[in-house]
Design an enzyme around this catalytic site. Structure first.
Site, PDB file in Angstrom:
ATOM      1  N   GLY A   1      33.217  70.058 -16.072  1.00 43.50           N
ATOM      2  CA  GLY A   1      33.652  68.676 -15.847  1.00 43.50           C
ATOM      3  C   GLY A   1      35.077  68.445 -16.332  1.00 43.50           C
ATOM      4  N   TYR A   2      35.479  67.196 -16.250  1.00 44.02           N
ATOM      5  CA  TYR A   2      36.861  66.807 -16.585  1.00 44.02           C
ATOM      6  C   TYR A   2      37.227  67.238 -18.013  1.00 44.02           C
ATOM      7  CZ  TYR A   2      40.624  63.486 -17.784  1.00 44.02           C
ATOM      8  OH  TYR A   2      41.785  62.901 -18.228  1.00 44.02           O
TER       9      TYR A   2
ATOM     10  N   ASP B   1      26.305  74.236 -16.568  1.00 41.70           N
ATOM     11  CA  ASP B   1      26.619  73.018 -15.808  1.00 41.70           C
ATOM     12  C   ASP B   1      25.753  73.028 -14.541  1.00 41.70           C
ATOM     13  OD1 ASP B   1      29.560  71.161 -15.814  1.00 41.70           O
ATOM     14  OD2 ASP B   1      28.091  70.949 -14.204  1.00 41.70           O
TER      15      ASP B   1
ATOM     16  N   SER C   1      26.470  68.570 -11.013  1.00 34.69           N
ATOM     17  CA  SER C   1      26.159  67.234 -10.499  1.00 34.69           C
ATOM     18  C   SER C   1      27.423  66.373 -10.392  1.00 34.69           C
ATOM     19  CB  SER C   1      25.112  66.533 -11.361  1.00 34.69           C
ATOM     20  OG  SER C   1      25.566  66.430 -12.691  1.00 34.69           O
TER      21      SER C   1
ATOM     22  N   ASP D   1      20.392  73.174 -14.991  1.00 40.61           N
ATOM     23  CA  ASP D   1      20.265  71.849 -15.593  1.00 40.61           C
ATOM     24  C   ASP D   1      19.860  72.010 -17.064  1.00 40.61           C
ATOM     25  OD1 ASP D   1      19.656  68.796 -14.290  1.00 40.61           O
ATOM     26  OD2 ASP D   1      18.944  69.208 -16.329  1.00 40.61           O
TER      27      ASP D   1
ATOM     28  N   LYS E   1      28.148  59.523 -17.084  1.00 41.95           N
ATOM     29  CA  LYS E   1      29.128  58.797 -17.904  1.00 41.95           C
ATOM     30  C   LYS E   1      29.610  57.458 -17.349  1.00 41.95           C
ATOM     31  CE  LYS E   1      33.120  60.929 -15.784  1.00 41.95           C
ATOM     32  NZ  LYS E   1      34.477  61.351 -15.921  1.00 41.95           N
TER      33      LYS E   1
ATOM     34  N   SER F   1      31.174  58.000 -27.537  1.00 45.52           N
ATOM     35  CA  SER F   1      32.145  57.157 -26.862  1.00 45.52           C
ATOM     36  C   SER F   1      32.387  55.868 -27.648  1.00 45.52           C
ATOM     37  CB  SER F   1      31.552  56.814 -25.489  1.00 45.52           C
ATOM     38  OG  SER F   1      32.186  55.704 -24.946  1.00 45.52           O
TER      39      SER F   1
ATOM     40  N   TYR G   1      24.192  53.305 -20.481  1.00 47.67           N
ATOM     41  CA  TYR G   1      25.013  54.475 -20.852  1.00 47.67           C
ATOM     42  C   TYR G   1      25.301  54.446 -22.354  1.00 47.67           C
ATOM     43  CZ  TYR G   1      29.291  57.200 -21.565  1.00 47.67           C
ATOM     44  OH  TYR G   1      30.245  58.074 -22.059  1.00 47.67           O
TER      45      TYR G   1
ATOM     46  N   LYS H   1      24.045  56.931 -25.636  1.00 51.80           N
ATOM     47  CA  LYS H   1      24.894  57.571 -26.648  1.00 51.80           C
ATOM     48  C   LYS H   1      24.423  57.188 -28.059  1.00 51.80           C
ATOM     49  CE  LYS H   1      27.937  59.737 -24.037  1.00 51.80           C
ATOM     50  NZ  LYS H   1      27.873  61.184 -23.906  1.00 51.80           N
TER      51      LYS H   1
ATOM     52  N   ASN I   1      37.573  54.368 -12.920  1.00 52.34           N
ATOM     53  CA  ASN I   1      38.471  54.273 -14.070  1.00 52.34           C
ATOM     54  C   ASN I   1      39.927  54.079 -13.624  1.00 52.34           C
ATOM     55  OD1 ASN I   1      36.241  56.543 -15.250  1.00 52.34           O
ATOM     56  ND2 ASN I   1      36.627  54.681 -16.412  1.00 52.34           N
TER      57      ASN I   1
HETATM   58  P1  NAD Z   1      32.213  64.814 -16.186  1.00 57.48           P
HETATM   59  O1  NAD Z   1      31.200  64.158 -15.339  1.00 57.48           O
HETATM   60  O2  NAD Z   1      33.496  65.243 -15.555  1.00 57.48           O
HETATM   61  O3  NAD Z   1      31.559  66.087 -16.902  1.00 57.48           O
HETATM   62  C1  NAD Z   1      30.206  66.168 -17.250  1.00 57.48           C
HETATM   63  C2  NAD Z   1      29.683  67.495 -16.728  1.00 57.48           C
HETATM   64  O4  NAD Z   1      28.309  67.622 -17.073  1.00 57.48           O
HETATM   65  C3  NAD Z   1      29.772  67.622 -15.197  1.00 57.48           C
HETATM   66  O5  NAD Z   1      30.395  68.858 -14.886  1.00 57.48           O
HETATM   67  C4  NAD Z   1      28.326  67.583 -14.728  1.00 57.48           C
HETATM   68  O6  NAD Z   1      28.128  68.374 -13.573  1.00 57.48           O
HETATM   69  C5  NAD Z   1      27.593  68.127 -15.939  1.00 57.48           C
HETATM   70  N1  NAD Z   1      26.204  67.666 -16.116  1.00 57.48           N
HETATM   71  C6  NAD Z   1      25.736  66.390 -16.081  1.00 57.48           C
HETATM   72  N2  NAD Z   1      24.408  66.379 -16.319  1.00 57.48           N
HETATM   73  C7  NAD Z   1      24.029  67.679 -16.515  1.00 57.48           C
HETATM   74  C8  NAD Z   1      22.799  68.325 -16.802  1.00 57.48           C
HETATM   75  N3  NAD Z   1      21.652  67.640 -16.930  1.00 57.48           N
HETATM   76  N4  NAD Z   1      22.789  69.663 -16.920  1.00 57.48           N
HETATM   77  C9  NAD Z   1      23.931  70.383 -16.789  1.00 57.48           C
HETATM   78  N5  NAD Z   1      25.120  69.835 -16.528  1.00 57.48           N
HETATM   79  C10 NAD Z   1      25.172  68.494 -16.386  1.00 57.48           C
HETATM   80  O7  NAD Z   1      32.498  63.853 -17.426  1.00 57.48           O
HETATM   81  P2  NAD Z   1      33.621  63.936 -18.544  1.00 57.48           P
HETATM   82  O8  NAD Z   1      34.570  62.818 -18.323  1.00 57.48           O
HETATM   83  O9  NAD Z   1      34.136  65.308 -18.662  1.00 57.48           O
HETATM   84  O10 NAD Z   1      32.754  63.556 -19.826  1.00 57.48           O
HETATM   85  C11 NAD Z   1      32.158  64.537 -20.646  1.00 57.48           C
HETATM   86  C12 NAD Z   1      31.388  63.857 -21.763  1.00 57.48           C
HETATM   87  O11 NAD Z   1      32.270  62.996 -22.490  1.00 57.48           O
HETATM   88  C13 NAD Z   1      30.229  62.995 -21.282  1.00 57.48           C
HETATM   89  O12 NAD Z   1      29.143  63.173 -22.167  1.00 57.48           O
HETATM   90  C14 NAD Z   1      30.768  61.585 -21.381  1.00 57.48           C
HETATM   91  O13 NAD Z   1      29.760  60.639 -21.612  1.00 57.48           O
HETATM   92  C15 NAD Z   1      31.693  61.704 -22.583  1.00 57.48           C
HETATM   93  N6  NAD Z   1      32.758  60.687 -22.565  1.00 57.48           N
HETATM   94  C16 NAD Z   1      33.606  60.637 -21.477  1.00 57.48           C
HETATM   95  C17 NAD Z   1      34.586  59.630 -21.428  1.00 57.48           C
HETATM   96  C18 NAD Z   1      35.520  59.524 -20.226  1.00 57.48           C
HETATM   97  O14 NAD Z   1      36.133  58.475 -20.041  1.00 57.48           O
HETATM   98  N7  NAD Z   1      35.673  60.547 -19.403  1.00 57.48           N
HETATM   99  C19 NAD Z   1      34.716  58.726 -22.490  1.00 57.48           C
HETATM  100  C20 NAD Z   1      33.852  58.824 -23.575  1.00 57.48           C
HETATM  101  C21 NAD Z   1      32.865  59.810 -23.607  1.00 57.48           C
HETATM  102  N1  UDP Z   2      40.949  48.479 -14.727  1.00 57.79           N
HETATM  103  C1  UDP Z   2      41.517  47.726 -13.697  1.00 57.79           C
HETATM  104  N2  UDP Z   2      41.307  48.151 -12.413  1.00 57.79           N
HETATM  105  C2  UDP Z   2      40.585  49.277 -12.095  1.00 57.79           C
HETATM  106  C3  UDP Z   2      40.032  50.032 -13.168  1.00 57.79           C
HETATM  107  C4  UDP Z   2      40.231  49.585 -14.474  1.00 57.79           C
HETATM  108  O1  UDP Z   2      42.157  46.721 -13.929  1.00 57.79           O
HETATM  109  O2  UDP Z   2      40.425  49.594 -10.911  1.00 57.79           O
HETATM  110  C5  UDP Z   2      41.174  48.050 -16.128  1.00 57.79           C
HETATM  111  C6  UDP Z   2      39.902  47.681 -16.876  1.00 57.79           C
HETATM  112  O3  UDP Z   2      39.581  46.316 -16.670  1.00 57.79           O
HETATM  113  C7  UDP Z   2      40.297  48.009 -18.329  1.00 57.79           C
HETATM  114  C8  UDP Z   2      41.253  49.194 -18.188  1.00 57.79           C
HETATM  115  O4  UDP Z   2      41.725  49.151 -16.834  1.00 57.79           O
HETATM  116  O5  UDP Z   2      41.037  46.919 -18.881  1.00 57.79           O
HETATM  117  C9  UDP Z   2      40.572  50.547 -18.424  1.00 57.79           C
HETATM  118  O6  UDP Z   2      39.409  50.634 -17.615  1.00 57.79           O
HETATM  119  P1  UDP Z   2      38.597  51.995 -17.432  1.00 57.79           P
HETATM  120  O7  UDP Z   2      37.487  51.732 -16.472  1.00 57.79           O
HETATM  121  O8  UDP Z   2      39.542  53.111 -17.102  1.00 57.79           O
HETATM  122  O9  UDP Z   2      38.049  52.302 -18.902  1.00 57.79           O
HETATM  123  P2  UDP Z   2      37.029  51.464 -19.837  1.00 57.79           P
HETATM  124  O10 UDP Z   2      36.619  50.236 -19.127  1.00 57.79           O
HETATM  125  O11 UDP Z   2      35.920  52.418 -20.074  1.00 57.79           O
HETATM  126  O12 UDP Z   2      37.794  51.180 -21.085  1.00 57.79           O
END
Ligand code: NAD
Ligand code: UDP
Length: 332
Positions: free
Chosen positions: A11-12, A32, A35, A59, A85, A125, A149, A153, A199
């Site tokens: 993932g990201y 992974d 999904s 999974d 997420k 988060s 969500y 967490k 986002n």
């Molecule tokens: P992402 O969706 O890009 O990565 C998550 C990965 O997990 C994906 O590759 C997906 O295929 C895999 N996955 C999901 N369910 C699975 C399962 N049951 N078995 C195996 N693989 C599975 O998300 P991300 O942005 O890289 O986030 C990673 C983690 O960080 C998540 O737990 C998310 O909640 C947390 N997080 C992300 C953010 C954000 O903004 N990106 C912020 C706070 C916390």
């Molecule tokens: N936001 C926005 N337009 C969009 C997506 C997000 O104005 O299309 C704003 C949102 O209201 C917040 C900030 O950008 O103030 C960050 O939002 P994001 O969804 O990226 O993260 P989170 O809500 O989880 O902080």
């Protein structure tokens, strides 16, 4: 070489952690289920580091498969990111979120316990904090989830605390991420959300490349510098480095820590738009629309505990986040 199991490693955030771990000479094993990712991340990781980690497409809730992974590899520590997420999606499909996030974690912890692998870094988060908190938010601030969500967490955080109290051998780092943004500077890995992005960064990026017409800015009447929402954006490479620091910390400390990973700086939506325009040298079209349900006016971290405990501090600027997001978007 120490073996680290990275759940959700394609993932990201996982793909960026993978690169940093390889740079630090860890051997990385990824599980992974694809999904929300694709095997392309693996090619990006190979091009950046020269090394292709072992991948299990499976999974996390599949216990037999997880047992096999632990049997085949002497895993020292786990970085656990696999899960769903999206706040909005979780409101529409709460059971699927609770099932994937919580059951996945329980299965993982049971197998780790069975193999006496008692060291885990968990992706939490900033969404676990109560909306009434004063900024900046420190780790001791009151908690209250406002979506399934966020609740998932919180439940996992609580489960990890209970596990640690039940057995002194566990070493646990709970990392509360603020708003990850940006991509690896090579442009070979980055965020690739399925469908229309929710986002801010991926949305602006799609407007800049011409796939989406304009950004809707959710609300311009917040009590912030320009009326638009303020967030603590953190470069995904800084975030990834924080995980390496947590692994190092856990080697010498048997306990549980809960740490914010943020920069401590808040930027408004309009400030991000302006910085992105500079990075891509284009005008980003936008319009103001209604506030998005559940959004806070501002949210930014007190990152001082991360510096104190992990000797970690975010270094990359908003400019770098915009530049690297744009570089990734162009190369995708
Ligand atoms: P992402 O969706 O890009 O990565 C998550 C990965 O997990 C994906 O590759 C997906 O295929 C895999 N996955 C999901 N369910 C699975 C399962 N049951 N078995 C195996 N693989 C599975 O998300 P991300 O942005 O890289 O986030 C990673 C983690 O960080 C998540 O737990 C998310 O909640 C947390 N997080 C992300 C953010 C954000 O903004 N990106 C912020 C706070 C916390
Ligand atoms: N936001 C926005 N337009 C969009 C997506 C997000 O104005 O299309 C704003 C949102 O209201 C917040 C900030 O950008 O103030 C960050 O939002 P994001 O969804 O990226 O993260 P989170 O809500 O989880 O902080």
């Amino acid at each position: 070489m120490k073996k680290i199991l990275l759940t959700g490693g394609l993932g990201y955030i996982g793909s960026h952690i993978c690169v940093e771990l390889i740079n630090k000479r860890y051997e990385v094993i990824i599980i992974d289920n694809l999904s929300n990712s694709s095997k392309n991340s693996l090619d990006g990781i190979k091009k950046i580091t020269g090394y292709k980690p072992k991948l299990y497409i499976s999974d996390l809730r599949d216990k037999l498969s997880l047992l096999r992974i632990f049997k085949e590899n002497k895993i020292e520590s786990v970085i656990h990111l696999a899960g769903f997420k999206s706040v909005n999606e979780s409101i529409e499909a709460p059971l699927s979120y609770y099932n994937n996030n919580i059951n996945g974690t329980i299965t993982l912890l049971e197998v780790m316990d069975q193999f006496d692998c008692k060291s885990i870094v968990f992706s939490s988060s900033a969404t676990v904090y109560a909306s009434s908190n004063e900024m900046p938010i420190s780790e001791s601030a009151p908690l209250a989830a406002s979506s399934p969500y966020g609740s998932s967490k919180l439940v996992i955080e609580r489960m990890l605390q209970d596990l640690c109290s039940s057995d002194d051998d566990w070493r646990i780092s709970i990392l509360r991420y603020f708003n990850p943004a940006g991509a690896h500077k090579s442009g070979l890995i980055g965020e690739a959300p399925n469908g229309s992005p929710n986002n801010l960064f991926p949305y602006i990026s799609k407007v800049a490349i011409g796939d989406l017409e304009k950004l809707k800015i959710f609300g311009n009447d917040y009590k912030t510098q320009d009326g638009t929402g303020v967030r603590d954006y953190i470069h995904v490479v800084d975030l990834a480095k924080g995980h390496c620091k947590a692994l190092e910390f856990m080697q010498d400390n048997k306990k549980i820590i809960v740490v914010n990973l943020g920069t401590g700086n808040g930027f408004s939506v309009l400030e991000v738009v302006k910085e992105f325009e500079k990075a891509c040298n284009k005008k980003i079209m936008y319009e103001f629309s209604e506030r998005r349900g559940g959004d806070l006016d501002k949210c930014y971290a007190d990152p001082s505990l991360a510096l104190k405990l992990l000797n970690w501090k975010a270094k990359l600027s908003l400019n770098a986040m915009c530049r690297d997001t744009w570089n990734w978007e162009k190369k995708k």
